[in-house]
Enzyme design. Structure first.
Site, PDB file in Angstrom:
ATOM      1  N   ASP A  79       0.797  -1.221   0.000  1.00 44.09           N
ATOM      2  CA  ASP A  79       0.000   0.000   0.000  1.00 44.09           C
ATOM      3  C   ASP A  79       0.834   1.277   0.000  1.00 44.09           C
ATOM      4  O   ASP A  79       0.624   2.182   0.802  1.00 44.09           O
ATOM      5  CB  ASP A  79      -0.972   0.004   1.189  1.00 44.09           C
ATOM      6  CG  ASP A  79      -1.873  -1.211   1.162  1.00 44.09           C
ATOM      7  OD1 ASP A  79      -2.452  -1.478   0.110  1.00 44.09           O
ATOM      8  OD2 ASP A  79      -1.984  -1.898   2.191  1.00 44.09           O
ATOM      9  N   GLY A 121      10.952   2.072   4.339  1.00 37.27           N
ATOM     10  CA  GLY A 121       9.927   2.214   3.301  1.00 37.27           C
ATOM     11  C   GLY A 121       8.831   3.170   3.754  1.00 37.27           C
ATOM     12  O   GLY A 121       8.459   4.121   3.050  1.00 37.27           O
ATOM     13  N   ILE A 143      12.496  -4.785  13.314  1.00 38.87           N
ATOM     14  CA  ILE A 143      13.225  -5.827  14.040  1.00 38.87           C
ATOM     15  C   ILE A 143      14.641  -5.957  13.478  1.00 38.87           C
ATOM     16  O   ILE A 143      15.513  -6.515  14.123  1.00 38.87           O
ATOM     17  CB  ILE A 143      12.529  -7.211  13.965  1.00 38.87           C
ATOM     18  CG1 ILE A 143      12.500  -7.760  12.536  1.00 38.87           C
ATOM     19  CG2 ILE A 143      11.151  -7.160  14.579  1.00 38.87           C
ATOM     20  CD1 ILE A 143      12.159  -9.241  12.468  1.00 38.87           C
ATOM     21  N   ASP A 144      14.868  -5.444  12.256  1.00 37.76           N
ATOM     22  CA  ASP A 144      16.145  -5.675  11.572  1.00 37.76           C
ATOM     23  C   ASP A 144      17.283  -4.818  12.127  1.00 37.76           C
ATOM     24  O   ASP A 144      18.442  -5.102  11.867  1.00 37.76           O
ATOM     25  CB  ASP A 144      16.005  -5.382  10.074  1.00 37.76           C
ATOM     26  CG  ASP A 144      14.861  -6.154   9.442  1.00 37.76           C
ATOM     27  OD1 ASP A 144      14.609  -7.283   9.873  1.00 37.76           O
ATOM     28  OD2 ASP A 144      14.214  -5.613   8.518  1.00 37.76           O
TER      29      ASP A 144
END
Ligand code: F6P
Length: 385
Positions: A79, A121, A143-144
């Site tokens: 989206d 993003g 989480i990265d």
């Protein structure tokens, strides 16, 4: 500017993680208690902004949510309103920029400002809406732990706890069956989850995107452990790991996502290859996948999420539109969104790569010192566990 802001909206975008509800809690309580604002949450990320899908948030609706994983507002890592899928009458799908309609929605609803919680993003879309004149404050999430603009993101710590717990469990079955266990973790193009999770969970091999691997080195490590009488090995593989002279394993391309490439599956490839290379062992594959994103939020992520939420409202009310809250040296400060995701064209994150692991940094060097193999080479004899 602060005098004009009466009504704010929250958006949670990108993959969910633990700590999002703590941020929502901090924003809502600060907005209501300290500034007397009206707070509303768009549901399912930016799609809610386009479709006018929202829910009011008050002191009662955010009560008791601090510990819960996920987001009460729901989320979406698709989206992208600057590249939104639109179905034609004949069923074909075309991608259109619908951001102007979204801005009209905001004006119609009397929304003065947005607080956008997400990874690179989502924050790129936040930057692009700020460029359209909408007051926006960003909150970093993933989480990265791959956002360079903050020392750490909330969600990362809870994921590490989950990975560590899983590795503890996998150790006992690996030992009992003399197996080689390949455990895949998330992280996109950054190896932080694999590195810190693997260290805490006593992995024997850690394969990360920043150090392309050669399986012959992994085989050597497994055989070295066998010779040492430890007839099992734990291999933690980051989803973004790639072989020397090879490419990452792309699971899927999601067209209407600001970051369309989805990784995953390299652990299965490595498992199949190792099964042939070490036929004396059974080799098994576990992909920790989405359990890394769920579960009860750790104390660290609750505290960081709450602090981010409170400070995001203060930032907005003090004229900080176009900025993102960040953690720097244990203090919450802020930074322009353009420095977080770059100042490139609409929809493009152009900050020159995420926060990656330094192959020569302290963590990797410490891991090598205790005998962990990274698929390049290892120099030290097996230490007693
Ligand atoms: O960015 C968070 C993350 O969990 C990554 O670690 C992973 O690559 C990706 O999201 C998975 O996305 P999806 O939910 O689309 O499978």
């Amino acid at each position: 500017m602060s005098k004009k802001i009466r009504k704010i909206r929250i958006i949670t975008g990108g993959g969910d993680c633990s700590g999002l509800n703590a941020v929502i809690n901090g924003i809502t309580k600060t907005a209501v208690n300290k500034y007397g604002l009206e707070v509303v949450g768009f549901t399912r990320g930016f799609a809610g902004l386009y479709k006018n899908d929202y829910r009011p948030l008050g002191l009662r609706s955010v009560s008791g949510i601090m510990h819960e994983g996920g987001t009460i507002l729901k989320s979406s890592n698709k989206d992208n309103l600057f590249n939104y899928p639109y179905r034609n009458a004949d069923g074909t799908i075309v991608y259109k920029d619908v951001s102007d309609e979204a801005v009209q929605n905001l004006k119609y609803l009397g929304i003065d400002a947005l607080i956008v919680i997400g990874g690179d993003g989502t924050l790129t879309s936040a930057r692009d809406f700020a460029r359209k004149g909408i007051p926006v404050v960003g909150v970093p999430k993933t989480i990265d732990n791959d956002l360079p603009a903050t020392d750490v993101t909330f969600g990362y710590n809870t994921s590490l706890e989950t990975i560590t717990d899983a590795l503890d469990k996998i150790h006992t079955t690996a030992y009992s069956h003399d197996r080689v266990m390949v455990v895949e973790v998330m992280g996109r193009h950054s190896g932080w989850l694999a590195l810190e999770g693997g260290l805490a969970g006593s992995a024997d091999v850690i394969l990360i995107p920043e150090i392309p691997y050669d399986l012959s080195s992994v085989v050597e490590k497994i055989r070295q452990r066998d010779a040492f009488g430890r007839n099992f090995s734990i291999i933690v593989v980051s989803e973004g790991a790639k072989p020397k002279d090879g490419e990452v394993h792309v699971r899927e391309i999601v067209e209407d996502s600001a970051d369309s490439v989805r990784l995953g599956g390299i652990g299965q490839v490595i498992t199949d290859q190792l099964a042939k290379l070490v036929p004396e062992h059974e080799v098994r594959y576990t992909n920790l996948a989405y359990i890394q994103r769920g579960g009860i939020t750790s104390q660290f992520d609750r505290a960081l999420g709450l602090l981010f939420g409170v400070n995001a409202v203060d930032l907005l009310m003090n004229g900080g539109s176009g900025r993102m809250v960040q953690l720097k040296s244990r203090k919450i400060t802020s930074i322009p969104l353009t420095e977080v995701v770059g100042d490139g064209p609409v929809g493009e994150t152009s900050r020159g790569g995420g926060k990656t692991v330094d192959p020569d940094g302290q963590y990797v060097q410490a891991a090598k010192s205790i005998g962990i193999c990274f698929g390049d080479r290892y120099r030290f004899e097996e230490a007693d566990e």
